[in-house]
Scaffold this motif. Structure first.
Motif, PDB file in Angstrom:
ATOM      1  N   THR A   1      50.529 105.047   5.531  1.00 44.50           N
ATOM      2  CA  THR A   1      49.660 106.172   6.024  1.00 44.50           C
ATOM      3  C   THR A   1      50.107 106.850   7.065  1.00 44.50           C
ATOM      4  O   THR A   1      50.572 106.015   8.284  1.00 44.50           O
TER       5      THR A   1
ATOM      6  N   HIS B   1      52.916 113.281   5.507  1.00 42.62           N
ATOM      7  CA  HIS B   1      51.651 112.796   4.773  1.00 42.62           C
ATOM      8  C   HIS B   1      50.511 113.784   4.544  1.00 42.62           C
ATOM      9  O   HIS B   1      49.900 113.766   3.430  1.00 42.62           O
TER      10      HIS B   1
ATOM     11  N   THR C   1      50.838 115.085  -1.972  1.00 39.76           N
ATOM     12  CA  THR C   1      50.144 114.827  -3.079  1.00 39.76           C
ATOM     13  C   THR C   1      49.588 113.369  -3.263  1.00 39.76           C
ATOM     14  O   THR C   1      50.211 112.645  -2.638  1.00 39.76           O
ATOM     15  N   GLU C   2      48.498 113.310  -3.884  1.00 37.43           N
ATOM     16  CA  GLU C   2      47.816 111.855  -4.348  1.00 37.43           C
ATOM     17  C   GLU C   2      48.917 111.039  -4.720  1.00 37.43           C
ATOM     18  O   GLU C   2      49.241 109.638  -4.337  1.00 37.43           O
ATOM     19  N   ALA C   3      49.776 111.321  -5.600  1.00 41.16           N
ATOM     20  CA  ALA C   3      50.940 110.750  -6.129  1.00 41.16           C
ATOM     21  C   ALA C   3      51.899 110.304  -5.005  1.00 41.16           C
ATOM     22  O   ALA C   3      52.444 109.388  -5.200  1.00 41.16           O
TER      23      ALA C   3
ATOM     24  N   LYS D   1      51.596 110.209  -2.093  1.00 42.01           N
ATOM     25  CA  LYS D   1      50.973 109.304  -1.019  1.00 42.01           C
ATOM     26  C   LYS D   1      51.335 107.736  -1.290  1.00 42.01           C
ATOM     27  O   LYS D   1      51.122 106.991  -0.550  1.00 42.01           O
ATOM     28  N   LEU D   2      51.460 107.687  -2.594  1.00 43.19           N
ATOM     29  CA  LEU D   2      51.609 106.036  -3.240  1.00 43.19           C
ATOM     30  C   LEU D   2      52.948 105.649  -2.935  1.00 43.19           C
ATOM     31  O   LEU D   2      53.065 104.409  -3.140  1.00 43.19           O
TER      32      LEU D   2
END
Length: 457
Positions: free
Chosen positions: A137, A156, A160-162, A164-165
């Motif tokens: 994060t 960050h 995108t959400e993907a 961020k993984l």
């Protein structure tokens, strides 16, 4: 090996530090963060280093001096904008440019060297130092293509959400082909959430032009820690202290309790010296072999010989010889010169004085602004009275002098070789060699004095 250049980013104000002190000048183990970085960069055979300064520029320049060049980022508009300030100094030069943040004090020259060598071996136009982080994060993510090369770096806040993984993060340290770097910087835009010019965007620009972009992943994330607040500063201090202590132990120094021993950067300690818990040894100190230091001792910028013991005491900016015994509870103040085989005992203070070979001040004495010869005995409670309320004056004590207990030597005054000072004397005139000086009122006993007072009536 091609020419090497370095850019150190040190222009940010560091508002999260909540400090009047410019961020990169906060110390880790006694040395400003930016100085740690520059010292490691200097080990890379860099031809030219440029430090980007902004807030507190004058203080940063004063700290680093002539060890690098400087470029001013008057307005902080992002990391790409910061690097662009070095254009006038580096543009057009052929070679590899290493870019690093000035708030990463834990990075090692070996890691920088590994990144540069991989960059040059693969003929890359850009390379990024990465690390694995379980909770990434706040960090930029490394997005790789199917072949494993770097496709782009996403901040960050823009991921995108993907994306961020992804757990491989950008450490903020890079290598670039110098000419390609400054050409790509001209194409960076600020079309992002922060409205800033991001240096990682150079990666995507170079990729779009078909250039090779590589990544070197370090196994030690701690080494890449960026310090943005006091919490991170304390963490960096802890890691650096552990690293320094381990290095001394590997070199033959015994630390009884490393977790309770505080040794700053740029300290030299000889083999078979023992450091006891609660000891603080500050930068600029050199300690010889076979010494015993501590417990609960503070030493700063001192040069200490071999086989010397310092216990529960403080010593600053002084030279201390070999086979010396100091403490407990002694205070060696700046500009003191303690010769070999000296004893400085409990509650003795030495200030701006020369204390000769084999001399002793065993307890409860103050020796200030004095020149003390060899084999002198300073009795308990004796003082060199050096201050008249306005000026300081010198006391000279020759060799083989015996100063009786509770004596005052009122400076300026000289005591010749071999002289004796009777206990309880206040000496205001010079004492010849081999003489006995008595400067006290003659004792008078008043017979039956108490009964005449009639206390009980």
């Amino acid at each position: 090996m091609s020419n090497r250049f370095a850019i150190v980013l040190a222009a940010g104000q560091g508002t999260r530090m909540k400090s009047k002190l410019y961020k990169v000048l906060h110390s880790v183990c006694g040395k400003p963060m930016v100085q740690h970085v520059l010292d490691q960069v200097s080990a890379l055979q860099v031809k030219e280093t440029v430090t980007i300064v902004g807030h507190g520029a004058e203080k940063v320049q004063a700290q680093l001096g002539d060890k690098c060049g400087f470029a001013l980022q008057a307005e902080q508009l992002g990391t790409a904008h910061a690097v662009m300030q070095a254009e006038s100094l580096l543009q057009g030069k052929q070679g590899t440019t290493f870019v690093i943040c000035g708030d990463t004090p834990l990075i090692k020259a070996e890691t920088m060297e590994a990144l540069i060598k991989q960059h040059e071996a693969q003929g890359a136009k850009a390379s990024v130092l990465t690390a694995y982080l379980e909770d990434p994060t706040g960090y930029g993510r490394i997005i790789r293509n199917k072949e494993g090369f770097v496709e782009k770096i996403v901040e960050h806040k823009d991921a995108t959400e993907a994306e961020k993984l992804v757990t491989e993060i950008n450490t903020g340290t890079y290598c670039f082909d110098n000419q390609a770097l400054f050409e790509a910087l001209k194409k960076v835009s600020n079309d992002n959430v922060q409205g800033e010019y991001y240096l990682p965007d150079v990666i995507e620009i170079l990729k779009s032009e078909g250039e090779i972009v590589t990544a070197y992943q370090t196994a030690d994330f701690e080494e890449t820690l960026g310090v943005n607040d006091r919490i991170a500063l304390s963490e960096a201090e802890k890691i650096m202290r552990k690293r320094i202590n381990f290095e001394h132990m590997k070199n033959g120094v015994t630390l009884i309790d490393p977790e309770q021993t505080y040794i700053e950067a740029d300290v030299t300690i000889g083999q078979d010296t023992i450091i006891y818990p609660g000891t603080i040894i500050k930068s600029g100190t050199t300690i010889g072999s076979d010494c015993e230091i501590g417990p609960n001792t503070e030493i700063a910028q001192c040069e200490i010989g071999d086989s010397t013991a310092i216990r529960q005491s403080v010593a600053h900016n002084s030279s201390i010889g070999s086979h010396v015994k100091i403490g407990p509870f002694a205070h060696i103040r700046p500009q003191s010169q303690i010769a070999d085989e000296v004893k400085i005992g409990n509650f003795v203070e030495i200030k701006k004085s020369v204390f000769g070979h084999g001399s002793k001040a065993s307890h409860l004495s103050y020796i200030g602004d004095a020149e003390v010869g060899s084999d002198v005995n300073i009795g308990c409670g004796s003082i060199t009275v050096n201050y008249d309320g306005k000026n300081k004056f010198l006391t000279k004590i020759g060799d083989d002098v015996f100063v009786g207990c509770n004596s005052n030597l009122v400076a300026p005054v000289s005591v010749g070789d071999g002289a004796y000072i009777a206990a309880g004397s206040t000496i205001t005139e010079d004492v010849p060699g081999e003489a006995l000086a008595i400067a006290r009122a003659r004792q008078v006993n008043k017979e039956d004095y108490v009964s005449k007072l009639n206390f009980n009536k």
